[in-house]
Scaffold this active site. Sequence first.
Site, PDB file in Angstrom:
ATOM      1  N   TYR A   1       0.847  -1.205   0.000  1.00 58.21           N
ATOM      2  CA  TYR A   1       0.000   0.000   0.000  1.00 58.21           C
ATOM      3  C   TYR A   1       0.884   1.257   0.000  1.00 58.21           C
ATOM      4  CZ  TYR A   1      -4.325   2.639   0.818  1.00 58.21           C
ATOM      5  OH  TYR A   1      -5.398   3.489   0.692  1.00 58.21           O
TER       6      TYR A   1
ATOM      7  N   LYS B   1      -2.968   8.373   2.971  1.00 65.04           N
ATOM      8  CA  LYS B   1      -4.173   8.235   3.814  1.00 65.04           C
ATOM      9  C   LYS B   1      -3.915   8.740   5.231  1.00 65.04           C
ATOM     10  CE  LYS B   1      -7.228   6.396   0.908  1.00 65.04           C
ATOM     11  NZ  LYS B   1      -8.291   7.257   0.338  1.00 65.04           N
TER      12      LYS B   1
ATOM     13  N   LYS C   1     -13.629  -4.933  -3.866  1.00 67.33           N
ATOM     14  CA  LYS C   1     -13.198  -5.098  -5.256  1.00 67.33           C
ATOM     15  C   LYS C   1     -13.801  -4.003  -6.136  1.00 67.33           C
ATOM     16  CE  LYS C   1     -11.703  -8.835  -8.207  1.00 67.33           C
ATOM     17  NZ  LYS C   1     -11.786  -8.020  -9.436  1.00 67.33           N
ATOM     18  N   THR C   2     -13.102  -2.885  -6.225  1.00 67.44           N
ATOM     19  CA  THR C   2     -13.537  -1.767  -7.068  1.00 67.44           C
ATOM     20  C   THR C   2     -12.567  -1.633  -8.235  1.00 67.44           C
ATOM     21  OG1 THR C   2     -12.186  -0.166  -5.875  1.00 67.44           O
ATOM     22  CG2 THR C   2     -14.418  -0.528  -5.039  1.00 67.44           C
TER      23      THR C   2
END
Length: 254
Positions: A154, A161, A191-192
């Site tokens: 990430y 973030k 899941k986008t």
Amino acid sequence: MLLEGKNAVIFGVANTRSMAYGIASAFKREGAKLAFSYAGEAIQKRVLPISEELGGEFTFPCDVTSDEEIEAAMQLVKERWGSVDILVHSIAFAPKADLEGRFLDTSRAGFKTAMDVSVYSLPALCHAFEPILNPGGSVIAMTYYGAQKVIGNYNVMGVAKAALEASVRYLAVDLGQKDIRINAISSCPIKTLAASGVSGFRHMLTHIEEHAPLHRNVTIENVGNTAVYLASDFASAVTGEILFNDCGYNVLGM
Ligand code: 0WE
């Protein structure tokens, strides 16, 4: 209906799997009026039918890396509605090359892009829309646990973030003067479109199913309902908060 008579501007719908789509659907169900931004012509083609499906009142272009486009978006919303009650920020981007390997190899350009698109866009939107945000209004941003703990790959988005979550706290003080609240929803992976490019994503979903206290993944409907709460008057004393919507995953130690 919890959001009757409220106007909501949604930034970040890409398709019907988007978290912003789950939020917009829940807002519609609760009686809110909707408007949608799109970033570029490719996304416009996807957003128009979605806006139609959800009874959106208008759509408008907004590339959040442009101060001019943000200002034009605010002017358009002002002309159409005069004022706004709810602003949803569901936007993030980092170059794919910076979402794999080691964080210490992050490029300066990738870091800047991630910060500009995923972080600065939030204070920039709040700054532009402040004059037309109604007292009692609510701003909602999306975040992820990778802001607070290390999640493999990430990387720069985790740092972005973290900055977004800190921005929510600082903005809460500024917007609080006008009785406007701002909070972030920290969801687990869904899941986008943004997730589809991430290697090992399926493994993350099964990991959550196996380990999260509720032993399942989060849906965009879950995110939508949490957003309804934050946008509604039931959350009128909640601001500056990071609200986990993650089937309890974040409470785990070992
Ligand atoms: O915030 C996110 C996704 C953000 C994201 C995803 C992409 C993929 C495609 C931002 N920029 C890009 N750029 C691309 O080119 N999530 C919380 C989902 C996510 O993304 C990850 C994750 C998780 C979870 C990336 C690496 C590791 C885990």
